[in-house]
Design a protein around this motif. Structure first.
Motif, PDB file in Angstrom:
ATOM      1  N   ARG A 294       0.846  -1.213   0.000  1.00 50.58           N
ATOM      2  CA  ARG A 294       0.000   0.000   0.000  1.00 50.58           C
ATOM      3  C   ARG A 294       0.869   1.246   0.000  1.00 50.58           C
ATOM      4  N   ARG A 295       1.926   1.216   0.793  1.00 49.62           N
ATOM      5  CA  ARG A 295       2.803   2.384   0.884  1.00 49.62           C
ATOM      6  C   ARG A 295       3.459   2.640  -0.474  1.00 49.62           C
ATOM      7  N   ARG A 296       3.958   1.559  -1.096  1.00 48.73           N
ATOM      8  CA  ARG A 296       4.651   1.705  -2.378  1.00 48.73           C
ATOM      9  C   ARG A 296       3.712   2.176  -3.477  1.00 48.73           C
ATOM     10  N   ARG A 297       2.465   1.695  -3.419  1.00 47.76           N
ATOM     11  CA  ARG A 297       1.541   1.961  -4.522  1.00 47.76           C
ATOM     12  C   ARG A 297       0.772   3.261  -4.325  1.00 47.76           C
ATOM     13  N   GLY A 298       1.041   3.960  -3.206  1.00 50.22           N
ATOM     14  CA  GLY A 298       0.416   5.257  -3.050  1.00 50.22           C
ATOM     15  C   GLY A 298      -1.032   5.184  -2.620  1.00 50.22           C
ATOM     16  N   HIS A 299      -1.347   4.179  -1.793  1.00 51.54           N
ATOM     17  CA  HIS A 299      -2.668   4.099  -1.171  1.00 51.54           C
ATOM     18  C   HIS A 299      -3.804   4.111  -2.170  1.00 51.54           C
ATOM     19  N   VAL A 300      -3.669   3.302  -3.215  1.00 50.63           N
ATOM     20  CA  VAL A 300      -4.801   3.081  -4.109  1.00 50.63           C
ATOM     21  C   VAL A 300      -5.694   2.033  -3.446  1.00 50.63           C
ATOM     22  N   PRO A 301      -6.939   1.869  -3.940  1.00 56.43           N
ATOM     23  CA  PRO A 301      -7.787   0.805  -3.385  1.00 56.43           C
ATOM     24  C   PRO A 301      -7.062  -0.544  -3.454  1.00 56.43           C
ATOM     25  N   ASP A 302      -7.284  -1.388  -2.439  1.00 58.61           N
ATOM     26  CA  ASP A 302      -6.535  -2.648  -2.348  1.00 58.61           C
ATOM     27  C   ASP A 302      -6.651  -3.504  -3.602  1.00 58.61           C
TER      28      ASP A 302
END
Length: 191
Positions: free
Chosen positions: A111-119
């Motif tokens: 989540r941190r790496r992907r910038g808090h997009v929906p799971d």
DNA sequence: AGCACGATTAACT
DNA sequence: GTTAATCGTGCTC
């Protein structure tokens, strides 16, 4: 338990189908990031005009000509890293593209790496899963079957053949027939 | 020149 | 909710 080289040293389409349901694991900084493989694609040899090996052995494609079970990683469109696993016998250029996984371990890191997009959008594409698992060109040629591997696949079950959807491969619109239409994209159907 | 893509738009249901 | 179009990006040939 880590999938052995013999698993990858087989027909590429078979490997692509049997990778569905297995667990892709990335060890990084003492952490374990993983997910169940839910979409793959087969790229098979110099005669497959969608396969990078269509142009023969080049600096980029050399790894695909090497032993099965190694990572073939390349940069696409200047920003997306793509993870493939080399298949078939040493000397025959073929690989399976890992297109999507369902996150299992280390979801917070992803989540941190992907910038808090929906799971559901964390790892539902080849560039996305590479970003989530921190897979880059530095892993190009990495041996997934070696002791001490930081990237490998664990056996985690078998997908029922009836649960596998086969469709044409994605994003190869300019490739001529029959390769454009071969149903070499495989995904697990959702319940 | 041409990509084995993804985020963002804009136009539809 | 969906599909279609656009284009950034940098590496390969």
């Amino acid at each position: 338990m880590k999938l052995p080289r013999a698993f990858f040293a087989r027909d590429t389409v078979t490997v692509a189908r049997e990778l569905l349901g297995q667990r892709l694991v990335r060890l990084e900084a003492g952490r374990r990031l993983s997910g169940i493989i839910i979409e793959t694609e087969a790229y098979v040899g110099e005669t497959d005009l969608a396969c990078h090996a269509r142009a023969g052995r080049t600096p980029r494609t050399t790894v695909m000509y090497g032993p099965p079970g190694c990572a073939y990683v390349y940069l696409n469109y200047g920003l997306h890293w793509m993870l493939n696993i080399v298949t078939e016998r040493n000397g025959f250029p073929a690989a399976v593209l890992i297109r999507a996984i369902e996150p299992m371990e280390g979801v917070e890191v992803m989540r941190r790496r992907r910038g808090h997009v929906p799971d559901r959008q964390l790892t539902n594409g080849p560039g996305k899963l590479a970003q989530a698992l921190h897979i880059t060109g530095s892993l190009h040629g990495h041996d997934l079957c070696a002791r001490g591997a930081v990237l490998f696949v664990e056996r985690a079950g078998n997908a029922a053949p009836s649960a596998i959807l086969a469709r044409p491969r994605i994003g190869i619109h300019s490739v001529p027939e029959p390769w454009r239409s071969l149903a070499w994209n495989f995904r697990l159907s959702r319940e």
